[in-house]
Design a protein around this motif. Structure first.
Motif, PDB file in Angstrom:
ATOM      1  N   ARG A  93       0.822  -1.208   0.000  1.00  0.00           N
ATOM      2  CA  ARG A  93       0.000   0.000   0.000  1.00  0.00           C
ATOM      3  C   ARG A  93       0.856   1.259   0.000  1.00  0.00           C
ATOM      4  NH1 ARG A  93      -4.878  -0.358   4.316  1.00  0.00           N
ATOM      5  NH2 ARG A  93      -5.586   1.428   3.061  1.00  0.00           N
ATOM      6  N   ILE A  94       1.905   1.246   0.811  1.00  0.00           N
ATOM      7  CA  ILE A  94       2.770   2.418   0.876  1.00  0.00           C
ATOM      8  C   ILE A  94       3.571   2.573  -0.401  1.00  0.00           C
ATOM      9  CG2 ILE A  94       4.791   3.374   2.065  1.00  0.00           C
ATOM     10  CD1 ILE A  94       3.577   2.357   4.674  1.00  0.00           C
ATOM     11  N   LYS A  96       2.707   2.064  -3.338  1.00  0.00           N
ATOM     12  CA  LYS A  96       1.870   2.665  -4.374  1.00  0.00           C
ATOM     13  C   LYS A  96       1.700   4.165  -4.176  1.00  0.00           C
ATOM     14  CE  LYS A  96      -0.911  -1.498  -5.306  1.00  0.00           C
ATOM     15  NZ  LYS A  96      -2.270  -2.109  -5.209  1.00  0.00           N
ATOM     16  N   ARG A  97       1.913   4.656  -2.941  1.00  0.00           N
ATOM     17  CA  ARG A  97       1.577   6.046  -2.640  1.00  0.00           C
ATOM     18  C   ARG A  97       2.768   6.929  -2.307  1.00  0.00           C
ATOM     19  NH1 ARG A  97      -4.005   6.225   0.693  1.00  0.00           N
ATOM     20  NH2 ARG A  97      -3.672   8.409   0.126  1.00  0.00           N
ATOM     21  N   PRO A  99       5.969   9.139  -2.751  1.00  0.00           N
ATOM     22  CA  PRO A  99       6.446   9.914  -3.906  1.00  0.00           C
ATOM     23  C   PRO A  99       7.888   9.584  -4.285  1.00  0.00           C
ATOM     24  CG  PRO A  99       6.446  11.302  -1.955  1.00  0.00           C
ATOM     25  CD  PRO A  99       5.830   9.990  -1.541  1.00  0.00           C
ATOM     26  N   LYS A 251      -1.165  16.724   2.209  1.00  0.00           N
ATOM     27  CA  LYS A 251      -0.833  15.608   1.329  1.00  0.00           C
ATOM     28  C   LYS A 251      -0.424  14.443   2.222  1.00  0.00           C
ATOM     29  CE  LYS A 251      -0.855  17.984  -2.683  1.00  0.00           C
ATOM     30  NZ  LYS A 251      -1.734  17.683  -3.840  1.00  0.00           N
ATOM     31  N   LEU A 252      -0.485  13.228   1.670  1.00  0.00           N
ATOM     32  CA  LEU A 252      -0.063  12.096   2.493  1.00  0.00           C
ATOM     33  C   LEU A 252       1.387  12.281   2.929  1.00  0.00           C
ATOM     34  CD1 LEU A 252      -1.179   9.431   3.622  1.00  0.00           C
ATOM     35  CD2 LEU A 252      -0.103   8.266   1.698  1.00  0.00           C
ATOM     36  N   GLU A 256       5.034  15.578  -1.634  1.00  0.00           N
ATOM     37  CA  GLU A 256       4.087  15.652  -2.739  1.00  0.00           C
ATOM     38  C   GLU A 256       3.745  17.086  -3.115  1.00  0.00           C
ATOM     39  OE1 GLU A 256       0.841  12.561  -2.760  1.00  0.00           O
ATOM     40  OE2 GLU A 256       1.551  12.294  -0.701  1.00  0.00           O
ATOM     41  N   LEU A 313      -4.401   4.376   7.246  1.00  0.00           N
ATOM     42  CA  LEU A 313      -4.539   4.699   5.824  1.00  0.00           C
ATOM     43  C   LEU A 313      -6.003   4.718   5.406  1.00  0.00           C
ATOM     44  CD1 LEU A 313      -1.566   2.689   4.267  1.00  0.00           C
ATOM     45  CD2 LEU A 313      -1.715   5.165   4.646  1.00  0.00           C
ATOM     46  N   ASP A 317      -8.088   8.239   4.094  1.00  0.00           N
ATOM     47  CA  ASP A 317      -8.822   8.286   2.832  1.00  0.00           C
ATOM     48  C   ASP A 317     -10.314   8.505   3.039  1.00  0.00           C
ATOM     49  OD1 ASP A 317      -6.479   7.924   1.424  1.00  0.00           O
ATOM     50  OD2 ASP A 317      -6.747   5.765   1.176  1.00  0.00           O
ATOM     51  N   CYS A 322      -6.566  14.677   4.358  1.00  0.00           N
ATOM     52  CA  CYS A 322      -5.693  15.624   3.654  1.00  0.00           C
ATOM     53  C   CYS A 322      -6.443  16.923   3.378  1.00  0.00           C
ATOM     54  CB  CYS A 322      -5.183  15.013   2.346  1.00  0.00           C
ATOM     55  SG  CYS A 322      -3.974  13.691   2.581  1.00  0.00           S
TER      56      CYS A 322
END
Length: 419
Positions: A93-94, A96-97, A99, A251-252, A256, A313, A317, A322
């Motif tokens: 999961r991390i 994928k997100r 930067p 932002k997460l 980002e 997480l 979401d 955010c």
């Protein structure tokens, strides 16, 4: 009869070394979302968030349930002995997100300092170089390597003897003290000519928003030029997002907000909503540099903490934290900017989302405001090299009415002329 808090304070002074200092002289008994209650029944609005650990608040029901469910299965095996799927799934999961340019990989640890140290290990293994460059007023941890990397002597380095070698400090851009992007980059070139050749530097480590250093935000042009400089010399760029990560800035990850992508990112604090968990993410080929057994730890990636992080997480979401960080931060900064018209001791207001700080002319003013706020039921933290900055780290899940109540308290304290 002596109160429970004072009794506990006496016991603490007798049983603990003085190096384990405390801000508060009261002792927590219960906490929920943005509210703290002590052993005598008093309550405070929590604008400290366990030092940026509780972006999702105290005891979020989703996180409590995730920990409870995992508790019924197993609490510990040591991942490097008998692995478990939840660790792998969280890394996926991390990855994928985060930067990071290209394919990413992630390893979990326990504390923020441990993540930073492992990022250094990965960087040295990948580059076969030894030098590490960090910045003045940075905070990276209290272990020996991270003490060396931290750009502040008292209280973190004082009295603890020689620091590890091959760590050098550049200047961080700071509009208040007049350190420009050019000045900061010039200090890096000074290090290259006076202290260590660039071909011997493994990594440059920086906080995109300095935490303990006073919430100074890296200028975009500085990060762009720093990335170019690192690429020119084959140096890795590590972003320390231990304090700035997981929705705090809107932002997460704070990186980002910038066009620049680091090679490695460290994270901890709000990653697991109050449970001890940290991580290093980075470009796959870099993360693969250490051999099997080179990364890990007995408690690294504890199953209860991993379960909490999955829930964090989900909450970020589903509750759009955010976006909420941007909304709450805008309300707070509006109040602080307005207060500058009457409160002359305010010298600067800085914010990226809900990573907000107000700087005062001296530490005494900041401390006095902090104490007055606590007397009225609002818990605040100071920071900065001179201790003259108040930082705001409220849970992003704080109810609107409670947030307005906190702003009313703060506004009443600032709505008085000061010279």
């Amino acid at each position: 009869m002596e109160g429970k808090n004072s009794q506990l304070q006496q016991r603490k002074d007798d049983a603990l070394p003085r190096g384990t200092g405390n801000l508060c002289q009261w002792y927590v008994d219960q906490a929920e979302n943005a509210t703290l209650r002590d052993v005598e029944g008093n309550s405070w609005i929590d604008f400290a968030g366990g030092i940026a650990v509780l972006n999702t608040g105290h005891r979020h029901p989703r996180i409590v349930q995730a920990i409870t469910d995992q508790l019924a299965k197993f609490t510990h095996t040591a991942f490097q002995v008998t692995p478990y799927e939840s660790y792998v799934a969280l890394a996926e999961r991390i990855n994928k997100r985060v930067p990071i340019a290209g394919k990413a990989k992630t390893a979990f640890f326990t504390t923020g300092a441990e993540a930073v140290e492992n990022a250094v290990k990965v960087a040295r293994a990948a580059t076969r170089r030894h030098g590490i460059i960090t910045f003045g007023n940075a905070f990276h941890g209290r272990t020996f390597m991270t003490m060396a990397m931290t750009g502040k002597v008292a209280p973190y380095k004082r009295d603890f003897g020689p620091m590890p070698a091959s760590v050098f400090h550049a200047r961080y851009p700071n509009g208040v003290t007049g350190i420009s992007t050019d000045d900061a980059l010039a200090s890096l070139h000074d290090i290259f000519t006076q202290d260590i050749a660039p071909q011997d530097v493994a990594a440059i480590v920086l906080e995109p928003v300095q935490g303990e250093g006073g919430f100074h935000i890296a200028p975009p042009d500085f990060l762009q030029r720093l990335r170019a400089l690192a690429d020119q010399h084959g140096i890795l760029l590590i972003a320390d997002e231990v304090q700035s990560g997981f929705a705090r800035t809107g932002k997460l990850f704070a990186m980002e907000h910038f066009a620049v992508k680091p090679d490695l990112i460290t994270m901890a604090k709000s990653l697991a909503g109050g449970m001890p968990l940290s991580a290093v993410s980075g470009r796959a080929e870099i993360m693969d540099a250490p051999g099997p057994g080179g990364l890990g730890g007995t408690y690294a990636g504890n199953p209860l903490s991993i379960a909490a992080a999955h829930a964090v997480l989900d909450v970020i979401d589903e509750e759009q934290l955010c976006e909420r960080a941007l909304q709450l931060g805008a309300q707070l900064t509006e109040l602080l900017h307005s207060a500058r018209t009457t409160y002359a001791a305010i010298t600067d207001v800085r914010a990226l989302g809900s990573m907000v700080a107000v700087e005062f002319a001296d530490a005494q003013t900041a401390t006095q405001l902090q104490q007055q706020a606590m007397q009225r039921g609002l818990l605040l933290l100071t920071c900065g090299p001179q201790g003259n900055v108040i930082r705001f780290l409220y849970p992003l899940t704080i109810p609107d009415a409670q947030f307005r109540q906190a702003l009313d308290i703060l506004g009443s304290l600032l709505n008085q002329p000061r010279s």
